[in-house]
Design an enzyme around this catalytic site. Structure first.
Site, PDB file in Angstrom:
ATOM      1  N   THR A 258     -59.301  61.711  25.235  1.00  0.00           N
ATOM      2  CA  THR A 258     -59.635  62.724  24.242  1.00  0.00           C
ATOM      3  C   THR A 258     -58.346  63.153  23.562  1.00  0.00           C
ATOM      4  OG1 THR A 258     -61.554  63.551  25.430  1.00  0.00           O
ATOM      5  CG2 THR A 258     -60.545  65.048  23.867  1.00  0.00           C
ATOM      6  N   PHE A 260     -56.317  65.838  21.221  1.00  0.00           N
ATOM      7  CA  PHE A 260     -56.272  67.238  20.814  1.00  0.00           C
ATOM      8  C   PHE A 260     -55.222  67.400  19.729  1.00  0.00           C
ATOM      9  CE2 PHE A 260     -57.754  67.120  25.128  1.00  0.00           C
ATOM     10  CZ  PHE A 260     -58.691  68.134  25.228  1.00  0.00           C
TER      11      PHE A 260
END
Lengths: 358, 358
Positions: A258, A260
């Site tokens: 993921t 960010f």
């Protein structure tokens, strides 16, 4: 007895530790002077481009035997604790504490900061815009589920800039209501997740139908409703729907991550290895995309990400999110952007920031 | 321009960083020699008592301006990365990744380890007993919800010892189905949580009934079922039941913590500041507890925790979980235990381990 052999070695280590401790505090005293100079000119406490340079340099210079990535972890904490002598930077993130978002905060800023968990992505933006937090950290992209739409929408509107990126590995598990595969007739997940798990599924669940659904979270919800359905999803989604884990870590790609972004009022200078994120729109989607992007090719600027997204807000049908290599202050990037801006109906630089280390 | 003043300071920092880098690798080379000596005698890679001593020493010797706790964070990573040159220690924990249990792992071992997320507390014990993991990290006590019963049960049976403890701050939020207080008629939580939040509740929710329930998780479940009920719970519980956060961090005590224990085949030696955990049982609960514990007082051993728990397994009505100051090899502790063992129908030393730093 091995303790006799260990004792002199441990004394050597203790002596080295004392020297390291002395140097750490000497470094901290110089960092305090840096703080005084910065305070005179209201310069920011956290300079991501400077910290990125230091981390790259120690990795480049590292003679070993220590692993370069471990050396970077140590120096990230050293910079974090020196920075904290000026002021503990406040970082808002999508809570609750104890999640990947909090890990992303520590990975960017080290541990000597003040974390501010927020209930939503919107609140992270608000807290940072209002100055309650110096920075915010929000998820922007998941390698198996694609873009985090709310973050993309808010990036269009905000006055904040992206000042960094962090990526965190994520893991998927096969989960069912019962925690076993008894009576399971289909396995649901996002198509990208199914693709990432196909080697494992072929070996372990050869006869079971696979169904692609909108997201892994949706798959988890379906498995909670139907005892014949299994889901592949992150375990946090499984916990939310009270699923039992049949098998953890079923994805073939251990690099599923993921991503960010760090947002703030700060606009970092060039670090030497940077990335710039843009949002663009053109009135007529069909014909204009090629023309829109031509200036990047002309000026030799590499595009590392291109994503289109139906507009929910504003005048345009689609927004394009583009990442390019380089800093907006780099000459060729600056020239390409000048032309790009002329071709676009909407043009916004979301930020230039150092490339993430991992 | 402040950059003119900053440049010489940054050059000083770069020069100090180069020296730190050199010392870190010199330390790593000595640590490799330690590894060779240990390998000859099959000694363990991770020695918690030695690491605790190093962390205490650098905090004691720290001249400042760096904060002692930040120096410990740096040295924890230094030891972690040196240890990783011998072998990356495998640590099982109650998954999923990205939760407080994973943070507890990093707080004990630093980041240069291999984490093994497990689906249950039982699985953490199994993985560690089987040798798949070198250590396991399990929650044992929550300052607002009391003991984690499954961990206590498994500690009675396991062949593993406790080799460390870690505590992590936890936060409570006021949550409802709607995310607002509209129509809310009562606020539910565990009684200890209600007590911890009473100042905030008196100020902000003076007219609303408070109801003590079995656990904060149960309160979250009730709030999900009933739009007139609010829950105070950790936000992870709130996420599980899809609750909206009305207000984060409502507890009065910012030191609300969850305590974890590290389990493994290793039995740490004395570090100088240690704790020992015991489990005891006596045939007749009512009369025997005072007699049971008398030897501790006689020999001047301080008890830091005493908890009784109805037995689910085994022959006895109650088990007592007792923590005392000191290591089982300390003379007065050893003497007290010899007497304690005679008074007890069941007596098990769960482990002696260094006091946690926080």
């Amino acid at each position: 007895m091995s303790d006799d052999k260990l004792k002199p070695l441990r004394e050597q280590i203790d002596s080295i530790d004392a020297q390291i401790l002395e140097l750490l505090n000497r470094r901290a005293r110089v960092a305090e002077q840096v703080g005084h100079v910065k305070a005179e000119t209201n310069a920011p406490v956290f300079r991501p481009e400077r910290e990125a340079q230091v981390l790259r340099k120690v990795a480049d210079m590292n003679p070993g035997p220590l692993v370069a990535a471990d050396v970077q972890t140590i120096f990230r904490e050293i910079m974090s604790s020196c920075r904290a002598l000026e002021r503990r930077v406040v970082v808002a993130y999508l809570g609750p504490p104890g999640t990947f978002s909090e890990q992303a905060v520590y990975q960017q800023f080290g541990h000597a900061i003040e974390g501010l968990p927020c209930a939503s992505i919107d609140e992270v933006f608000r807290a940072t815009e209002a100055g309650t937090a110096d920075f915010g950290v929000v998820p922007v992209e998941n390698s198996s589920e694609g873009a985090i739409n709310r973050t993309l929408d808010l990036l269009l509107q905000t006055t904040l800039s992206i000042s960094g990126e962090v990526s965190i590995p994520v893991h998927h598990s096969l989960m069912t209501k019962s925690g076993t595969m008894d009576g399971i007739r289909r396995i649901c997940a996002h198509s990208q997740t199914l693709a990432q798990c196909q080697v494992w599924l072929n070996l372990n669940c050869p006869g079971i139908e696979r169904v692609a659904v909108a997201s892994n979270g949706e798959a988890a919800r379906m498995a909670a409703d139907d005892p014949t359905t299994a889901a592949i999803a992150g375990e946090i989604a499984g916990q939310r729907y009270n699923l039992g884990v049949v098998k953890a870590h079923v994805q073939d790609d251990p690099h599923n991550r993921t991503r960010f972004v760090v947002i703030g009022r700060l606009q970092p200078g060039a670090s030497g290895k940077d990335k710039t994120s843009l949002a663009l729109a053109v009135p007529n989607k069909a014909g204009a995309v090629y023309n829109l992007l031509a200036p990047l090719a002309t000026h030799g600027v590499s595009m590392t990400r291109f994503e289109s997204r139906p507009a929910r807000t504003g005048t345009w049908d689609y927004y394009f999110y583009v990442d390019v290599e380089g800093h907006q202050q780099d000459e060729k990037v600056d020239r390409a952007f000048a032309e790009l801006r002329q071709n676009s109906a909407f043009f916004k630089i979301l930020g230039s920031y150092p490339l993430s280390l991992n």
